[in-house]
Design a protein around this motif. Structure first.
Motif, PDB file in Angstrom:
ATOM      1  N   ARG A 142       0.843  -1.212  -0.194  1.00 57.01           N
ATOM      2  CA  ARG A 142      -0.072   0.013  -0.060  1.00 57.01           C
ATOM      3  C   ARG A 142       0.938   1.221   0.073  1.00 57.01           C
ATOM      4  N   PHE A 143       0.406   2.062  -0.880  1.00 58.23           N
ATOM      5  CA  PHE A 143       1.167   3.601  -1.179  1.00 58.23           C
ATOM      6  C   PHE A 143       0.191   4.545  -0.651  1.00 58.23           C
ATOM      7  N   THR A 144       0.184   5.101   0.667  1.00 57.88           N
ATOM      8  CA  THR A 144      -0.564   5.993   1.058  1.00 57.88           C
ATOM      9  C   THR A 144      -0.596   7.392   0.422  1.00 57.88           C
ATOM     10  N   ARG A 145      -1.688   8.246   0.493  1.00 55.94           N
ATOM     11  CA  ARG A 145      -2.029   9.486   0.188  1.00 55.94           C
ATOM     12  C   ARG A 145      -1.357  10.486   1.041  1.00 55.94           C
ATOM     13  N   ARG A 146      -0.552  11.455   0.540  1.00 58.21           N
ATOM     14  CA  ARG A 146      -0.255  12.381   1.642  1.00 58.21           C
ATOM     15  C   ARG A 146      -0.549  13.848   1.502  1.00 58.21           C
ATOM     16  N   THR A 147      -1.280  14.212   0.374  1.00 61.06           N
ATOM     17  CA  THR A 147      -1.833  15.468   0.147  1.00 61.06           C
ATOM     18  C   THR A 147      -2.999  15.440  -0.989  1.00 61.06           C
ATOM     19  N   ASP A 148      -3.770  16.470  -0.788  1.00 62.07           N
ATOM     20  CA  ASP A 148      -4.956  16.762  -1.674  1.00 62.07           C
ATOM     21  C   ASP A 148      -4.698  17.537  -2.836  1.00 62.07           C
ATOM     22  N   ILE A 149      -3.342  18.112  -2.900  1.00 61.24           N
ATOM     23  CA  ILE A 149      -2.962  18.958  -3.916  1.00 61.24           C
ATOM     24  C   ILE A 149      -2.654  18.601  -5.242  1.00 61.24           C
ATOM     25  N   MET A 150      -3.289  18.559  -6.300  1.00 60.34           N
ATOM     26  CA  MET A 150      -3.064  17.829  -7.593  1.00 60.34           C
ATOM     27  C   MET A 150      -2.372  19.073  -8.757  1.00 60.34           C
ATOM     28  N   PRO A 151      -1.969  18.309  -9.465  1.00 63.95           N
ATOM     29  CA  PRO A 151      -1.663  19.369 -10.616  1.00 63.95           C
ATOM     30  C   PRO A 151      -2.400  19.706 -11.542  1.00 63.95           C
ATOM     31  N   SER A 152      -2.461  20.777 -12.121  1.00 64.88           N
ATOM     32  CA  SER A 152      -3.712  20.922 -13.100  1.00 64.88           C
ATOM     33  C   SER A 152      -3.925  19.973 -14.186  1.00 64.88           C
ATOM     34  N   VAL A 153      -4.915  19.975 -14.582  1.00 64.67           N
ATOM     35  CA  VAL A 153      -5.380  18.826 -15.635  1.00 64.67           C
ATOM     36  C   VAL A 153      -4.597  19.472 -17.040  1.00 64.67           C
ATOM     37  N   PRO A 154      -3.770  18.264 -17.754  1.00 65.29           N
ATOM     38  CA  PRO A 154      -3.175  18.733 -18.872  1.00 65.29           C
ATOM     39  C   PRO A 154      -4.377  19.095 -20.103  1.00 65.29           C
ATOM     40  N   LEU A 155      -4.064  19.917 -21.005  1.00 64.88           N
ATOM     41  CA  LEU A 155      -5.036  20.511 -21.871  1.00 64.88           C
ATOM     42  C   LEU A 155      -4.967  19.997 -23.277  1.00 64.88           C
ATOM     43  N   GLU A 156      -6.106  19.766 -23.918  1.00 62.40           N
ATOM     44  CA  GLU A 156      -6.050  19.240 -25.409  1.00 62.40           C
ATOM     45  C   GLU A 156      -5.332  20.103 -26.035  1.00 62.40           C
ATOM     46  N   THR A 157      -4.646  19.659 -27.126  1.00 58.28           N
ATOM     47  CA  THR A 157      -3.998  20.590 -28.095  1.00 58.28           C
ATOM     48  C   THR A 157      -3.894  20.046 -29.482  1.00 58.28           C
ATOM     49  N   LYS A 158      -3.811  20.834 -30.356  1.00 60.57           N
ATOM     50  CA  LYS A 158      -3.459  20.679 -31.849  1.00 60.57           C
ATOM     51  C   LYS A 158      -2.035  20.377 -32.073  1.00 60.57           C
ATOM     52  N   TYR A 159      -1.776  19.839 -33.180  1.00 63.41           N
ATOM     53  CA  TYR A 159      -0.250  19.841 -33.441  1.00 63.41           C
ATOM     54  C   TYR A 159       0.372  21.200 -33.880  1.00 63.41           C
TER      55      TYR A 159
ATOM     56  N   GLU B  63       7.004  21.243  -7.849  1.00 59.34           N
ATOM     57  CA  GLU B  63       8.329  21.220  -6.901  1.00 59.34           C
ATOM     58  C   GLU B  63       7.299  20.559  -5.501  1.00 59.34           C
ATOM     59  N   TYR B  64       6.304  21.148  -5.190  1.00 64.12           N
ATOM     60  CA  TYR B  64       5.798  20.794  -3.955  1.00 64.12           C
ATOM     61  C   TYR B  64       5.556  19.272  -3.815  1.00 64.12           C
ATOM     62  N   ASN B  65       4.792  18.960  -4.886  1.00 62.71           N
ATOM     63  CA  ASN B  65       4.515  17.328  -4.882  1.00 62.71           C
ATOM     64  C   ASN B  65       5.678  16.533  -5.166  1.00 62.71           C
ATOM     65  N   LEU B  66       6.702  16.975  -5.914  1.00 63.02           N
ATOM     66  CA  LEU B  66       7.800  16.092  -6.047  1.00 63.02           C
ATOM     67  C   LEU B  66       8.681  15.939  -4.737  1.00 63.02           C
ATOM     68  N   ARG B  67       8.743  17.010  -3.943  1.00 64.32           N
ATOM     69  CA  ARG B  67       9.503  16.984  -2.702  1.00 64.32           C
ATOM     70  C   ARG B  67       8.730  16.035  -1.611  1.00 64.32           C
ATOM     71  N   LEU B  68       7.384  16.318  -1.650  1.00 59.67           N
ATOM     72  CA  LEU B  68       6.601  15.705  -0.729  1.00 59.67           C
ATOM     73  C   LEU B  68       6.584  14.082  -0.952  1.00 59.67           C
ATOM     74  N   GLY B  69       6.776  13.749  -2.326  1.00 57.30           N
ATOM     75  CA  GLY B  69       6.797  12.341  -2.754  1.00 57.30           C
ATOM     76  C   GLY B  69       7.992  11.693  -2.392  1.00 57.30           C
ATOM     77  N   ILE B  70       9.107  12.573  -2.700  1.00 53.86           N
ATOM     78  CA  ILE B  70      10.398  11.776  -2.074  1.00 53.86           C
ATOM     79  C   ILE B  70      10.563  11.559  -0.542  1.00 53.86           C
ATOM     80  N   ILE B  71      10.162  12.668   0.133  1.00 50.08           N
ATOM     81  CA  ILE B  71       9.916  12.553   1.386  1.00 50.08           C
ATOM     82  C   ILE B  71       9.178  11.613   2.012  1.00 50.08           C
ATOM     83  N   LYS B  72       8.007  11.334   1.421  1.00 45.88           N
ATOM     84  CA  LYS B  72       6.849  10.110   1.790  1.00 45.88           C
ATOM     85  C   LYS B  72       7.684   8.784   1.615  1.00 45.88           C
TER      86      LYS B  72
END
Length: 231
Positions: free
Chosen positions: A29-46, A134-143
């Motif tokens: 089991r890998f537990t959740r540590r935060t509710d802060i999620m990145p923004s949803v990626p946007l659809e784009t054309k080429y 940077e916040y999530n990357l740092r938190l994930g490494i610490i977790k």
């Protein structure tokens, strides 16, 4: 799964293996540590600088636009009407704004591709990307690694051959042992033109990560983490 847990501390993962022999059952089991999620990626054309001949042919087959002018305007980013008209003028006497895009010959498609490679276009926006941050990357490494020291970095969006990209990195000293791995594909976020969160397609915005270890002469272990987001 541990790599995924590092880059997504806002998610919870549960892996269970049930064997005929109860003593061989496995639960991770890998537990959740935060509710802060990145923004949803946007659809784009080429972006015109990022396409090849096969992709142009596919777009011509799939487009609902009738004329070459409409095709250039609506199937690619950073090509407005006036820009499309100038491009068509540079393609040669065999091209016109009102010609049917479905009637293009293989030789004419090659000419369009050549012009796309030669012409100058505005860079695509990096706003379509979804970096971990940077916040999530740092938190994930610490977790997951419980290091003694950690430093993280998230760069601004850059562009290479029509593809926007962002590089994020983390380094930690001490903490849990991590098996050495080479670069591995994590998540392909979004297909151009449609929402597809786990698409196996190659023309997706994707996320790569790798973890490697550097042993010192003493007991200290350094962990390096690289996260690349691109289209």
């Amino acid at each position: 799964m541990r790599q995924m847990a590092v880059i997504t501390p806002y998610a919870q993962f549960l892996f269970q293996f049930v064997s005929d022999s109860p003593e061989k059952n496995v639960t991770i089991r890998f537990t959740r540590r935060t509710d802060i999620m990145p923004s949803v990626p946007l659809e784009t054309k080429y972006h015109p600088s990022a396409v090849d001949i096969l992709l142009i042919k596919r777009l011509i087959t799939e487009t609902s636009k009738q004329t070459l002018l409409q095709f250039l305007q609506h199937e690619f980013v950073n090509i407005g009407k006036s820009h499309a008209e100038r491009l068509i003028g540079e393609m040669g006497p065999d091209f016109s704004p009102k010609m049917s895009v479905k009637s293009l010959t293989p030789q004419q498609i090659v000419r369009i591709h050549q012009l796309f490679r030669q012409a100058k276009f505005d860079d695509p926006s990096g706003d379509i990307l979804s970096p971990a941050g940077e916040y999530n990357l740092r938190l994930g490494i610490i977790k997951e690694l419980h290091p003694d020291m950690v430093a993280t970095f998230s760069g601004s969006a850059q562009v290479f051959e029509g593809h926007p990209f962002i590089v994020e990195a983390g380094v930690s000293v001490g903490g849990k042992d991590v098996k050495q791995v080479r670069i591995s594909l994590m998540v392909k976020y979004i297909k151009h033109g449609e929402r597809n969160m786990l698409s196996p397609e190659t023309d997706c915005v994707y996320s790569l990560c790798c973890i490697s270890n550097v042993r010192s002469k003493g007991p200290v272990r350094m962990h390096l983490y690289l996260h690349l987001i691109s289209s």
